[in-house]
Write an enzyme that holds these catalytic residues in place. Sequence first.
Site, PDB file in Angstrom:
ATOM      1  N   SER A  19       0.754  -1.217  -0.211  1.00 52.90           N
ATOM      2  CA  SER A  19       0.164   0.102  -0.700  1.00 52.90           C
ATOM      3  C   SER A  19       0.941   1.190   0.335  1.00 52.90           C
ATOM      4  O   SER A  19       1.810   1.121   0.696  1.00 52.90           O
ATOM      5  CB  SER A  19      -0.788  -0.309   0.926  1.00 52.90           C
ATOM      6  OG  SER A  19      -1.641   1.027   1.176  1.00 52.90           O
ATOM      7  N   ASN A  67       9.657   9.163   4.279  1.00 51.55           N
ATOM      8  CA  ASN A  67       8.501   9.878   3.360  1.00 51.55           C
ATOM      9  C   ASN A  67       7.534   9.947   4.433  1.00 51.55           C
ATOM     10  O   ASN A  67       7.236   9.419   5.668  1.00 51.55           O
ATOM     11  CB  ASN A  67       7.542   9.226   2.489  1.00 51.55           C
ATOM     12  CG  ASN A  67       6.586   8.153   3.079  1.00 51.55           C
ATOM     13  OD1 ASN A  67       5.025   8.671   3.396  1.00 51.55           O
ATOM     14  ND2 ASN A  67       7.223   6.499   3.248  1.00 51.55           N
ATOM     15  N   ASN A 126      -4.345  -0.267   8.839  1.00 47.79           N
ATOM     16  CA  ASN A 126      -3.247   0.338   8.727  1.00 47.79           C
ATOM     17  C   ASN A 126      -3.402   0.742  10.540  1.00 47.79           C
ATOM     18  O   ASN A 126      -4.187   2.000  10.219  1.00 47.79           O
ATOM     19  CB  ASN A 126      -2.949   1.313   8.009  1.00 47.79           C
ATOM     20  CG  ASN A 126      -1.496   2.447   8.421  1.00 47.79           C
ATOM     21  OD1 ASN A 126      -0.868   1.813   9.330  1.00 47.79           O
ATOM     22  ND2 ASN A 126      -1.277   3.259   7.309  1.00 47.79           N
ATOM     23  N   CYS A 129      -2.035   5.019  12.083  1.00 44.83           N
ATOM     24  CA  CYS A 129      -2.398   6.345  12.602  1.00 44.83           C
ATOM     25  C   CYS A 129      -2.874   6.911  13.701  1.00 44.83           C
ATOM     26  O   CYS A 129      -2.797   6.164  14.445  1.00 44.83           O
ATOM     27  CB  CYS A 129      -3.901   6.545  11.915  1.00 44.83           C
ATOM     28  SG  CYS A 129      -4.145   5.927   9.833  1.00 44.83           S
ATOM     29  N   LYS A 164      -2.374  -4.583   9.741  1.00 45.76           N
ATOM     30  CA  LYS A 164      -0.755  -4.213   9.600  1.00 45.76           C
ATOM     31  C   LYS A 164      -0.239  -3.145  10.496  1.00 45.76           C
ATOM     32  O   LYS A 164       0.079  -2.274  11.507  1.00 45.76           O
ATOM     33  CB  LYS A 164      -0.812  -3.241   8.259  1.00 45.76           C
ATOM     34  CG  LYS A 164       0.619  -2.547   7.716  1.00 45.76           C
ATOM     35  CD  LYS A 164      -0.058  -2.395   6.372  1.00 45.76           C
ATOM     36  CE  LYS A 164       1.654  -1.916   5.611  1.00 45.76           C
ATOM     37  NZ  LYS A 164       1.622  -1.095   4.614  1.00 45.76           N
ATOM     38  N   ASN A 191       4.957  -2.145   9.008  1.00 41.14           N
ATOM     39  CA  ASN A 191       4.675  -0.367   7.820  1.00 41.14           C
ATOM     40  C   ASN A 191       6.521  -0.224   8.351  1.00 41.14           C
ATOM     41  O   ASN A 191       7.656  -0.577   8.746  1.00 41.14           O
ATOM     42  CB  ASN A 191       4.396   0.197   8.674  1.00 41.14           C
ATOM     43  CG  ASN A 191       3.319   1.292   8.104  1.00 41.14           C
ATOM     44  OD1 ASN A 191       3.812   1.781   7.367  1.00 41.14           O
ATOM     45  ND2 ASN A 191       1.938   1.107   8.291  1.00 41.14           N
ATOM     46  N   THR A 192       6.169   1.206   7.953  1.00 40.46           N
ATOM     47  CA  THR A 192       7.762   2.278   8.339  1.00 40.46           C
ATOM     48  C   THR A 192       8.641   1.734   9.622  1.00 40.46           C
ATOM     49  O   THR A 192       6.939   2.192  10.305  1.00 40.46           O
ATOM     50  CB  THR A 192       7.452   3.081   6.693  1.00 40.46           C
ATOM     51  OG1 THR A 192       6.976   4.033   8.049  1.00 40.46           O
ATOM     52  CG2 THR A 192       7.998   3.292   5.719  1.00 40.46           C
TER      53      THR A 192
END
Length: 303
Positions: A19, A67, A126, A129, A164, A191-192
């Site tokens: 994603s 990012n 995700n 958040c 995730k 995730n990052t």
Amino acid sequence: MLQTELCGITLDNPVMAASGTFGYGREFAELYDINCLGSFSFKGTTLEPRFGNPTPRIAECEAGLINSIGLQNPGVEKVIEEELPHLATIFDKKVMANIGGFSVEEYAQVAQRLDLCDQIGWIEVNISCPNVRHGGIAFGTDPDAAASVIRAVKDAVRKPVIAKLSPNVTDITKMAIACENAGADGISLVNTLLGMRIDLKTKKPVIANKMGGFSGPAIFPAALRMVYQVYDAVKIPVVGIGGIATAEQVIEMMLAGACAVQIGAANLVDPYVCRNVIRDLPEVMKKYGIAELKDIIGGAHNG
């Protein structure tokens, strides 16, 4: 030979696009037939449209990029009305819907809307958040908060729910176990990581938000380690993400415990990377004496 299974859905191969790096498939479909993919996870979608974070929001690194896009997306209604009908003309497999939210209720609402769409195979939640209603913490760093999101989404949908996970925690297994106990059907990670760059001329952070998500080749060993740990900790399927760009790395992730993988930042360097990895897999399997990919899942844990 390349087939694998994710939460009861058969994939022609384990390679998915992650994603945020593949949009809703439009741009990549202009370059090659994206039906060669096992599937892909489309751009993180929220209840309302989001413009995203202020610019600059990308910073390059020697072995990756940072990012801070801020979940820019057109909102769930436009995705359903415009993106999914177009996707149906270019992709004939099930797609993974990545969703975000700023409260438990928002996550559930977005998931419920997308659950009604036949093209959606899985709901990827995700949980990185910020929880703006509860002091600004991230759902993805608190096991109880993560579990509350997964529980609400599970109550709202019929499709498999994939949690995730963020790597920015002390113990990734606690997060995975909390999500499994809340009803998650699978786990995708990672995730990052959190990173930053500073401009030596201005002496200020490059990114307007100061910090952002660090991804790319440099995070592969850390991601591999976390996939290995989570495979041991839970009984549900694991999807490996983080720095993957070669067929050899796909096999490493599967040996660590992943039943499928997602390729992310590499798509931004080489838009053909997913296609090329899938093309290379049979030869690499032959080199290492692998007849069926599904037989090597978790193989590094044996003995």
